[in-house]
Design an enzyme around this catalytic site. Structure first.
Site, PDB file in Angstrom:
ATOM      1  NE  ARG A 173      18.486   9.729  -2.529  1.00  0.00           N
ATOM      2  CZ  ARG A 173      19.595  10.389  -2.792  1.00  0.00           C
ATOM      3  NH1 ARG A 173      20.298  10.879  -1.805  1.00  0.00           N
ATOM      4  NH2 ARG A 173      20.010  10.539  -4.029  1.00  0.00           N
ATOM      5  CG  ASP A 194      12.049   0.260  -5.636  1.00  0.00           C
ATOM      6  OD1 ASP A 194      13.144   0.362  -5.053  1.00  0.00           O
ATOM      7  OD2 ASP A 194      11.555   1.178  -6.318  1.00  0.00           O
ATOM      8  CG  ASP A 252      27.156  11.349 -10.153  1.00  0.00           C
ATOM      9  OD1 ASP A 252      26.296  10.781  -9.465  1.00  0.00           O
ATOM     10  OD2 ASP A 252      27.860  10.737 -10.973  1.00  0.00           O
ATOM     11  CB  CYS A 257      18.912   7.271   2.239  1.00  0.00           C
ATOM     12  SG  CYS A 257      18.687   6.165   0.875  1.00  0.00           S
ATOM     13  NE  ARG A 262       9.913   7.856   2.777  1.00  0.00           N
ATOM     14  CZ  ARG A 262      11.071   7.623   2.177  1.00  0.00           C
ATOM     15  NH1 ARG A 262      12.002   6.957   2.808  1.00  0.00           N
ATOM     16  NH2 ARG A 262      11.302   8.064   0.969  1.00  0.00           N
ATOM     17  NE  ARG A 264      18.424   6.493  -3.411  1.00  0.00           N
ATOM     18  CZ  ARG A 264      17.108   6.544  -3.214  1.00  0.00           C
ATOM     19  NH1 ARG A 264      16.613   6.447  -2.003  1.00  0.00           N
ATOM     20  NH2 ARG A 264      16.297   6.689  -4.240  1.00  0.00           N
ATOM     21  N   PRO A 265      24.132   9.246  -4.937  1.00  0.00           N
ATOM     22  CG  PRO A 265      25.834   8.680  -6.432  1.00  0.00           C
ATOM     23  CD  PRO A 265      24.918   8.095  -5.406  1.00  0.00           C
ATOM     24  CE  LYS A 303       7.672   5.507  -2.676  1.00  0.00           C
ATOM     25  NZ  LYS A 303       9.030   6.073  -2.793  1.00  0.00           N
ATOM     26  CG  ASN A 304       8.995   5.414  -6.574  1.00  0.00           C
ATOM     27  OD1 ASN A 304       8.846   6.134  -5.578  1.00  0.00           O
ATOM     28  ND2 ASN A 304       9.674   4.281  -6.552  1.00  0.00           N
TER      29      ASN A 304
HETATM   30  N1  EPU Z   1      23.082   6.971  -9.226  1.00  0.00           N
HETATM   31  C1  EPU Z   1      24.303   7.582  -9.460  1.00  0.00           C
HETATM   32  N2  EPU Z   1      24.303   8.922  -9.765  1.00  0.00           N
HETATM   33  C2  EPU Z   1      23.150   9.653  -9.859  1.00  0.00           C
HETATM   34  C3  EPU Z   1      21.916   9.009  -9.637  1.00  0.00           C
HETATM   35  C4  EPU Z   1      21.919   7.663  -9.327  1.00  0.00           C
HETATM   36  O1  EPU Z   1      25.335   6.950  -9.372  1.00  0.00           O
HETATM   37  O2  EPU Z   1      23.224  10.856 -10.152  1.00  0.00           O
HETATM   38  C5  EPU Z   1      23.057   5.540  -8.878  1.00  0.00           C
HETATM   39  C6  EPU Z   1      22.324   5.270  -7.577  1.00  0.00           C
HETATM   40  O3  EPU Z   1      23.161   5.417  -6.454  1.00  0.00           O
HETATM   41  C7  EPU Z   1      21.820   3.860  -7.778  1.00  0.00           C
HETATM   42  C8  EPU Z   1      21.497   3.827  -9.265  1.00  0.00           C
HETATM   43  O4  EPU Z   1      22.269   4.880  -9.864  1.00  0.00           O
HETATM   44  O5  EPU Z   1      22.837   2.932  -7.506  1.00  0.00           O
HETATM   45  C9  EPU Z   1      20.044   4.026  -9.600  1.00  0.00           C
HETATM   46  O6  EPU Z   1      19.543   5.173  -8.932  1.00  0.00           O
HETATM   47  P1  EPU Z   1      18.348   6.049  -9.513  1.00  0.00           P
HETATM   48  O7  EPU Z   1      18.818   7.444  -9.704  1.00  0.00           O
HETATM   49  O8  EPU Z   1      17.741   5.353 -10.673  1.00  0.00           O
HETATM   50  O9  EPU Z   1      17.330   6.047  -8.295  1.00  0.00           O
HETATM   51  P2  EPU Z   1      16.286   7.186  -7.989  1.00  0.00           P
HETATM   52  O10 EPU Z   1      15.774   7.721  -9.254  1.00  0.00           O
HETATM   53  O11 EPU Z   1      16.867   8.139  -6.985  1.00  0.00           O
HETATM   54  C10 EPU Z   1      14.107   5.745  -7.993  1.00  0.00           C
HETATM   55  C11 EPU Z   1      13.087   5.325  -6.973  1.00  0.00           C
HETATM   56  C12 EPU Z   1      13.684   4.294  -6.037  1.00  0.00           C
HETATM   57  C13 EPU Z   1      14.176   3.113  -6.876  1.00  0.00           C
HETATM   58  C14 EPU Z   1      15.184   3.601  -7.922  1.00  0.00           C
HETATM   59  C15 EPU Z   1      15.678   2.493  -8.849  1.00  0.00           C
HETATM   60  C16 EPU Z   1      11.730   7.309  -6.688  1.00  0.00           C
HETATM   61  C17 EPU Z   1      11.229   8.378  -5.793  1.00  0.00           C
HETATM   62  N3  EPU Z   1      12.649   6.484  -6.188  1.00  0.00           N
HETATM   63  O12 EPU Z   1      15.169   6.353  -7.240  1.00  0.00           O
HETATM   64  O13 EPU Z   1      12.606   3.867  -5.219  1.00  0.00           O
HETATM   65  O14 EPU Z   1      14.780   2.162  -6.022  1.00  0.00           O
HETATM   66  O15 EPU Z   1      14.569   4.614  -8.726  1.00  0.00           O
HETATM   67  O16 EPU Z   1      14.625   1.913  -9.515  1.00  0.00           O
HETATM   68  O17 EPU Z   1      11.296   7.199  -7.812  1.00  0.00           O
HETATM   69  C18 EPU Z   1      11.553   3.018  -3.297  1.00  0.00           C
HETATM   70  O18 EPU Z   1      10.466   3.331  -3.800  1.00  0.00           O
HETATM   71  O19 EPU Z   1      11.649   2.283  -2.272  1.00  0.00           O
HETATM   72  C19 EPU Z   1      12.791   3.533  -3.897  1.00  0.00           C
HETATM   73  C20 EPU Z   1      13.946   3.584  -3.250  1.00  0.00           C
END
Ligand code: EPU
Length: 448
Positions: free
Chosen positions: A100, A324, A132, A124, A416, A129-130, A22-23
């Site tokens: 997201r 995860d 930035d 969420c 999902r 989950r910023p 999925k991811n």
């Molecule tokens: N973060 C920031 N700023 C940003 C982006 C992220 O501070 O601009 C922080 C987040 O709040 C978090 C950390 O950095 O504490 C990591 O977040 P990341 O951006 O890596 O997460 P993501 O890319 O939004 C993906 C997966 C998540 C998985 C995370 C970490 C997808 C669709 N989602 O999210 O999957 O937990 O990477 O490996 O790829 C799930 O499948 O259940 C799921 C939540």
């Protein structure tokens, strides 16, 4: 709203093909916005998030046709995407709030169309989950970004994004979707982009592989420094999505918690080494065999003895133990012989399952980002509910092992990220049923 009713105690055994990730599939779908030629993805799982991404892409002028797999043992269906109207660039709140991952349309839209408007994703259930880091990366390449009415409005200054040196590390490590977003945008930028502190997750590598098949020049994906030499345009391509390491890890935990014997095909052992290491430490046997030489699509047999050992686990960016799988491992450790310690370093608030597991008899003590799990002899069935995908998977696992009946409410969270989880578990011997509100009303009528 649907719910699962689980009669615990059945030992799982049999064979299962792990679905496409999925991811990986979500950002892969967004790359179709980078070209007007067809992009074909194979092994795309049939999930609610994928349906939502298709809806979003359709609103952005990119049609996505999905042909589900005809063979139930296949790793997923085939998706054909084609961008045909580049004047549509507004990702609206109604869809973005459901998923997201919508944010990964921002980089491709901006790079190809020079403009994008996307609703700012909110927090969420698993915490803030910023985005930035995504925005900082795109700004460094020359995007002008403002906020209006809850939307991010991004415009390219001077016609085309420009290569830049970008640092994507944050307080909780790098950003997975942020790396894919910036890398996708940089593929069409003028000049060279270097992403430092890039996420090393296999899903980022998969996006890079598709982009390269489309003509992008990318070096170092999978390492903390990715170099992208921008090209003028990208072509269409066909790509097979990597297997879902989190689905595989979840079924490994399912085998272990039921003292089962499962064989997983299309199992990405190579990218699950941290999880396998922890499971083996706990006393679970995992034996890979056959498959590709890179062990990304191999077969693994998972068996477990009765006594599980307590362990320490800390979630980390890849190749560390994935956040995860934290909840699913916690369900398992509830039944270990002693005290385990779980520390969550990616989402310090990702513990929605703790209170629900306690309702099933688990002994858990949370202090900040750490939970001490004191093993108990048995869990007992109860009605439970969680508001996120992996917490719900954890409760299903607990229900499979618990004495009596567990009702897991709001299974739309599971839909999902896990394709037909109840059918797949039933095929392996679990006693699990999906009950919809309508069915329940009929059952009451029949009784009454
Ligand atoms: N973060 C920031 N700023 C940003 C982006 C992220 O501070 O601009 C922080 C987040 O709040 C978090 C950390 O950095 O504490 C990591 O977040 P990341 O951006 O890596 O997460 P993501 O890319 O939004 C993906 C997966 C998540 C998985 C995370 C970490 C997808 C669709 N989602 O999210 O999957 O937990 O990477 O490996 O790829 C799930 O499948 O259940 C799921 C939540």
């Amino acid at each position: 709203m649907d719910r699962f009713v689980i009669e615990g105690g059945a030992r799982l055994s049999g064979r299962l093909t792990i679905k496409g990730s999925k991811n990986a599939a979500l950002p892969l779908m967004a790359t179709a916005l980078l070209t007007d030629q067809p992009v074909v993805l194979k092994d795309v799982p049939d999930l609610a998030d994928i349906v939502n991404m298709r809806r979003l892409l359709a609103e952005l002028g990119c049609e996505a046709e999905y042909a589900p797999a005809t063979d139930p043992g296949a790793a997923g269906g085939t998706m054909s995407l084609r961008s045909h109207d580049e004047s549509l660039s507004h990702a609206k709140y109604e869809i973005v709030r459901t998923m997201r991952a919508s944010i990964c349309t921002l980089g491709p839209m901006l790079a190809r169309r020079g403009y994008a408007r996307i609703s700012m994703p909110g927090g969420c259930a698993i915490g803030d989950r910023p985005v930035d880091l995504h925005l900082r990366g795109l700004e460094a390449m020359g995007a002008h970004i403002t906020l209006d009415g809850g939307d991010i409005i991004a415009r390219v200054r001077g016609g085309r994004l420009r290569g830049a040196r970008i640092f994507l590390g944050g307080p909780f490590g790098s950003t997975v979707l942020g790396t894919s977003n910036v890398m996708s945008a940089a593929a069409l930028a003028e000049g060279t982009t270097i992403i430092e502190s890039a996420a090393c997750e296999p899903e980022v590598v998969d996006v890079a592989r598709l982009l390269m098949a489309m003509g992008a020049r990318i070096y170092g994906a999978g390492s903390p420094r990715i170099t992208i030499e921008g090209v003028e345009s990208l072509r269409g391509a066909t790509h097979r999505v990597i297997p879902d390491r989190i689905e595989a890890g979840t079924y490994m935990c399912a085998a272990a918690i039921t003292n089962g014997d499962l064989t997983l095909d299309n199992c990405p052992v190579d990218v699950l080494l941290a999880a396998i290491d922890r499971l083996e430490r706990a006393g679970v046997n995992i034996v890979p065999s056959g498959g590709d030489t890179d062990q990304l699509r191999t077969t693994a047999r998972i068996t477990s003895s009765r006594v599980l050992q307590p362990i320490e686990v800390t979630t980390q960016p890849h190749p560390g133990f994935p956040t995860d799988l934290q909840a699913q491992l916690m369900a398992l450790l509830c039944l270990a012989d002693g005290n385990s310690v779980i520390t969550e370093r990616i989402y310090p608030e990702r513990f929605l399952h703790v209170a629900e597991l306690q309702r099933m008899g688990a002994r858990l003590l949370r202090q900040g980002p750490t939970v001490v799990v004191s093993g108990v002899k048995k869990l007992v069935g109860a009605p439970v509910m969680a508001s996120d995908l992996r917490a719900s998977a954890c409760l299903v696992l607990a229900g499979l092992a618990a004495q009596g009946t567990t009702v897991v409410n709001r299974v739309y969270h599971l839909d999902r990220g896990y394709e037909r989880m109840e059918d797949r578990l039933r095929m392996l011997g679990a006693r699990i049923e999906r009950l919809s509100d309508k069915q329940e009303a009929l059952a009451v009528e029949a009784v009454g």
